[in-house]
Design a protein around this motif. Structure first.
Motif, PDB file in Angstrom:
ATOM      1  N   VAL A 131       0.834  -1.190   0.000  1.00 23.83           N
ATOM      2  CA  VAL A 131       0.000   0.000   0.000  1.00 23.83           C
ATOM      3  C   VAL A 131       0.875   1.248   0.000  1.00 23.83           C
ATOM      4  O   VAL A 131       0.528   2.244  -0.610  1.00 23.83           O
ATOM      5  CB  VAL A 131      -0.927   0.047   1.244  1.00 23.83           C
ATOM      6  N   ASP A 132       1.993   1.165   0.638  1.00 25.19           N
ATOM      7  CA  ASP A 132       2.910   2.296   0.730  1.00 25.19           C
ATOM      8  C   ASP A 132       3.658   2.474  -0.594  1.00 25.19           C
ATOM      9  O   ASP A 132       4.246   1.523  -1.108  1.00 25.19           O
ATOM     10  CB  ASP A 132       3.899   2.035   1.881  1.00 25.19           C
ATOM     11  N   GLN A 133       3.648   3.680  -1.129  1.00 20.03           N
ATOM     12  CA  GLN A 133       4.283   3.948  -2.424  1.00 20.03           C
ATOM     13  C   GLN A 133       5.783   3.688  -2.384  1.00 20.03           C
ATOM     14  O   GLN A 133       6.354   3.167  -3.337  1.00 20.03           O
ATOM     15  CB  GLN A 133       4.010   5.403  -2.862  1.00 20.03           C
ATOM     16  N   ARG A 134       6.442   3.993  -1.283  1.00 22.39           N
ATOM     17  CA  ARG A 134       7.887   3.756  -1.167  1.00 22.39           C
ATOM     18  C   ARG A 134       8.195   2.256  -1.263  1.00 22.39           C
ATOM     19  O   ARG A 134       9.136   1.851  -1.931  1.00 22.39           O
ATOM     20  CB  ARG A 134       8.413   4.330   0.139  1.00 22.39           C
ATOM     21  N   ASP A 135       7.384   1.435  -0.608  1.00 20.97           N
ATOM     22  CA  ASP A 135       7.570  -0.015  -0.693  1.00 20.97           C
ATOM     23  C   ASP A 135       7.372  -0.506  -2.122  1.00 20.97           C
ATOM     24  O   ASP A 135       8.120  -1.344  -2.611  1.00 20.97           O
ATOM     25  CB  ASP A 135       6.601  -0.745   0.242  1.00 20.97           C
ATOM     26  N   ARG A 136       6.362   0.022  -2.786  1.00 18.80           N
ATOM     27  CA  ARG A 136       6.104  -0.373  -4.178  1.00 18.80           C
ATOM     28  C   ARG A 136       7.291   0.001  -5.060  1.00 18.80           C
ATOM     29  O   ARG A 136       7.680  -0.764  -5.937  1.00 18.80           O
ATOM     30  CB  ARG A 136       4.835   0.270  -4.692  1.00 18.80           C
ATOM     31  N   GLU A 137       7.861   1.186  -4.833  1.00 18.60           N
ATOM     32  CA  GLU A 137       9.016   1.625  -5.626  1.00 18.60           C
ATOM     33  C   GLU A 137      10.212   0.700  -5.406  1.00 18.60           C
ATOM     34  O   GLU A 137      10.941   0.384  -6.342  1.00 18.60           O
ATOM     35  CB  GLU A 137       9.369   3.070  -5.279  1.00 18.60           C
ATOM     36  N   GLN A 138      10.403   0.258  -4.172  1.00 18.84           N
ATOM     37  CA  GLN A 138      11.497  -0.682  -3.874  1.00 18.84           C
ATOM     38  C   GLN A 138      11.287  -1.987  -4.640  1.00 18.84           C
ATOM     39  O   GLN A 138      12.220  -2.559  -5.178  1.00 18.84           O
ATOM     40  CB  GLN A 138      11.570  -0.956  -2.373  1.00 18.84           C
ATOM     41  N   LEU A 139      10.049  -2.463  -4.670  1.00 18.63           N
ATOM     42  CA  LEU A 139       9.754  -3.699  -5.396  1.00 18.63           C
ATOM     43  C   LEU A 139       9.982  -3.532  -6.896  1.00 18.63           C
ATOM     44  O   LEU A 139      10.519  -4.427  -7.547  1.00 18.63           O
ATOM     45  CB  LEU A 139       8.322  -4.150  -5.128  1.00 18.63           C
ATOM     46  N   VAL A 140       9.592  -2.399  -7.439  1.00 20.27           N
ATOM     47  CA  VAL A 140       9.811  -2.149  -8.863  1.00 20.27           C
ATOM     48  C   VAL A 140      11.308  -2.124  -9.161  1.00 20.27           C
ATOM     49  O   VAL A 140      11.762  -2.715 -10.147  1.00 20.27           O
ATOM     50  CB  VAL A 140       9.125  -0.830  -9.308  1.00 20.27           C
ATOM     51  N   THR A 141      12.076  -1.485  -8.298  1.00 19.67           N
ATOM     52  CA  THR A 141      13.534  -1.443  -8.476  1.00 19.67           C
ATOM     53  C   THR A 141      14.120  -2.854  -8.457  1.00 19.67           C
ATOM     54  O   THR A 141      14.956  -3.206  -9.291  1.00 19.67           O
ATOM     55  CB  THR A 141      14.188  -0.580  -7.372  1.00 19.67           C
TER      56      THR A 141
END
Length: 164
Positions: A131-141
Motif C-alpha cells: 500500500v505504501d508507495q515507497r515499498d512499491r518503488e522498492q519492489l519495482v527497483t
C-alpha cells in the motif's frame, strides 16, 4: 549424466569464461567485514562493488541493501570510463595465485537464472499487496534489477553456446 565432486567443479572464473579473479571470503574476515559488507544475521557477504583507480583511490563503492540487491551496470561502467584508462588485453593463460575452492554455498552460473526469475515474479506478486508507495518503488527497483540481469544472461548465453 556426469557427476562431479565439489573439488572437480570449475572455478567461477572458468565457469563464466572471465579473465579476472573472483573473491571468496566464506567467513567474512578478510574482505567482507572490513568493507562493511558482512551480514551478521545471515552470515553471508552482502553484494558490494568497489572500483579502485590505479593510484589506489576508491572511485566507486556501492553496498547492496541485502543479498537480493545488485548494483546496476551503468554506474559501475561510468566510474570505470571516467578513469580514462585504455582497455587491458585479455591475459592468455592467466591463472590466479590461489585457486578458489568450490563451496556448497556458492551459486553456480546456471543457478542465477531461476533465482532471478523467482525474484522477478515474487516482486510482481508482492507489488499487488503493497500500500505504501515507497515499498512499491522498492519492489519495482528489485524487479527491474532481476530483469536486467536476466537480459544479460540471455546475451551471455547467445555469446557462449553450449559446447563452445
Amino acid at each position: 549424466m556426469e557427476t562431479r565432486r565439489c573439488s572437480q567443479l570449475p572455478s567461477p572464473r572458468e565457469a563464466w569464461h572471465l579473465p579476472f579473479r573472483w573473491v571468496s571470503d566464506p567467513d567474512g574476515e578478510r574482505l567482507a567485514k572490513p568493507l562493511g559488507a558482512w551480514d551478521d544475521d545471515s552470515s553471508i557477504f552482502r553484494p558490494v562493488v568497489v572500483v579502485v583507480a590505479p593510484d589506489g583511490r576508491q572511485v566507486f563503492h556501492e553496498l547492496s541493501h541485502d543479498f537480493t540487491d545488485r548494483t546496476d551496470d551503468e554506474p559501475v561502467l561510468a566510474a570505470l570510463e571516467a578513469l580514462g584508462l585504455a582497455p587491458l588485453p585479455a591475459a592468455p593463460g592467466w591463472a590466479p595465485d590461489v585457486e578458489p575452492q568450490a563451496s556448497k554455498r556458492a551459486f553456480q552460473p546456471s543457478s542465477f537464472i531461476p533465482y532471478l526469475r523467482a525474484i522477478r515474479f515474487n516482486t510482481m506478486a508482492l507489488n499487488e499487496r503493497m500500500v505504501d508507495q515507497r515499498d512499491r518503488e522498492q519492489l519495482v527497483t528489485e524487479k527491474e534489477m532481476a530483469e536486467s540481469f536476466l537480459a544479460a544472461f540471455d546475451d551471455w548465453r547467445a555469446e557462449h553456446p553450449p559446447g563452445r
